[in-house]
Design a protein around this motif. Structure first.
Motif, PDB file in Angstrom:
ATOM      1  N   TYR A  33       0.709  -1.576   0.190  1.00  0.00           N
ATOM      2  CA  TYR A  33      -0.269   0.151  -0.160  1.00  0.00           C
ATOM      3  C   TYR A  33       0.816   1.313  -0.161  1.00  0.00           C
ATOM      4  O   TYR A  33       1.991   1.189   0.616  1.00  0.00           O
ATOM      5  N   TYR A  35       0.853   5.209   0.654  1.00  0.00           N
ATOM      6  CA  TYR A  35      -0.147   6.349   1.764  1.00  0.00           C
ATOM      7  C   TYR A  35       1.053   7.837   1.657  1.00  0.00           C
ATOM      8  O   TYR A  35       2.453   8.314   1.551  1.00  0.00           O
ATOM      9  N   PHE A  90       4.563   6.845   2.261  1.00  0.00           N
ATOM     10  CA  PHE A  90       4.651   5.622   3.231  1.00  0.00           C
ATOM     11  C   PHE A  90       4.519   4.273   2.772  1.00  0.00           C
ATOM     12  O   PHE A  90       3.308   4.421   1.542  1.00  0.00           O
ATOM     13  N   GLN A 101      -1.346  -3.837   9.085  1.00  0.00           N
ATOM     14  CA  GLN A 101      -0.232  -2.905   7.838  1.00  0.00           C
ATOM     15  C   GLN A 101       0.720  -3.003   7.998  1.00  0.00           C
ATOM     16  O   GLN A 101       0.521  -1.830   9.812  1.00  0.00           O
ATOM     17  N   TYR A 102       1.577  -2.676   8.174  1.00  0.00           N
ATOM     18  CA  TYR A 102       3.162  -3.099   8.704  1.00  0.00           C
ATOM     19  C   TYR A 102       3.657  -1.329   7.715  1.00  0.00           C
ATOM     20  O   TYR A 102       4.090  -1.403   6.389  1.00  0.00           O
ATOM     21  N   PHE A 103       3.750  -0.704   8.312  1.00  0.00           N
ATOM     22  CA  PHE A 103       4.197   0.529   7.707  1.00  0.00           C
ATOM     23  C   PHE A 103       6.162   1.054   7.450  1.00  0.00           C
ATOM     24  O   PHE A 103       6.656   0.921   8.359  1.00  0.00           O
ATOM     25  N   GLY A 104       6.460   1.420   7.062  1.00  0.00           N
ATOM     26  CA  GLY A 104       7.899   1.739   6.048  1.00  0.00           C
ATOM     27  C   GLY A 104       7.876   3.089   7.532  1.00  0.00           C
ATOM     28  O   GLY A 104       7.371   3.269   7.717  1.00  0.00           O
ATOM     29  N   PRO A 105       9.203   3.385   7.309  1.00  0.00           N
ATOM     30  CA  PRO A 105       9.845   4.400   8.527  1.00  0.00           C
ATOM     31  C   PRO A 105       9.505   5.616   7.020  1.00  0.00           C
ATOM     32  O   PRO A 105       9.431   7.171   7.358  1.00  0.00           O
TER      33      PRO A 105
END
Lengths: 112, 113
Positions: A33, A35, A90, A101-105
């Motif tokens: 995903y 964002y 993101f 959902q696991y978000f990146g930095p």
């Protein structure tokens, strides 16, 4: 544990230039995903991919495009950049069968 | 708007106190998730509560969900200075494509040592 990797972390571009953001999901995750989070704003969904196919589309401008590759990494291509595109971008990944959902930095894009 | 509405927008408490943040929404959901974000950093997933659940705990976090009132609350007990961050509720709405999340505006929590 491996997390979502995004590159670059920071990017400065001029108006009307193009930018490419990259996202490497957590290993074995098949869904990605994107964002966008403007200054002081909440994240807004742009687009998602499952198994290399676009699965959903949100408020992504026509100037932007994205794809997911055979190794599941994804790239967000942004053209004709505008000042208003300055934001944190993101990427998040998940397993299609799971909701978290696991978000990146994030990639911080500044358009001058 | 279908996104979550959070209140308060900002909350300042002393270390050791409890912090409660609320999220209200207007549509039907599959689940509601809470995320934490330190200033300008990534979003960290805290907890997910499904529409058929009423309460979940994780460490010092307690989340409730009332689908009849379309509201959720996040309680952080015995707060610490390190809890200072923005907290977002995120909705996975029924009928939305994929599992896209719709975020609320967030609550900015400041925990004073």
């Amino acid at each position: 544990a491996a997390g979502v990797i995004q590159s670059p972390r920071h990017l400065i571009k001029e108006k009307r230039e193009t930018a490419t953001l990259k996202c490497y999901p957590i290993p074995r995750h098949d869904t990605v995903y994107w964002y966008q989070q403007g200054p002081g704003q909440d994240p807004q969904f742009l687009i998602s991919f499952y198994e290399k196919m676009q699965s959903d589309k949100g408020s992504i401008p026509d100037r932007f495009s994205a794809q997911q590759f055979s190794d599941y990494h994804s790239e967000l291509n942004m053209s004709s950049l505008e000042l208003g595109d300055s934001a944190l971008y993101f990427c998040a990944s998940s397993l299609e069968a799971e909701e978290t959902q696991y978000f990146g930095p994030g990639t911080r894009l500044l358009v001058l | 708007s279908q996104q979550g509405e959070e209140d308060p927008q900002a909350l300042s408490i002393q270390e050791g106190e409890n912090a409660t943040m609320n999220c209200s929404y207007k549509t039907s959901i599959n689940n509601l998730q809470w995320y934490r974000q330190n200033s300008g950093r990534g979003l960290v997933h805290l907890i997910l509560i499904r529409s058929n659940e009423r309460e979940k705990h994780s460490g010092r976090l307690r989340v409730t969900l009332d689908t009849s009132k379309k509201s959720s609350s996040l309680l952080i007990t015995a707060s610490r200075a390190a809890d200072t961050a923005s907290y977002f509720c995120a909705l996975e709405m029924i009928g939305a494509g994929s599992y896209q999340l719709t975020f609320g505006k967030g609550t900015k929590l400041s925990v004073i040592p």
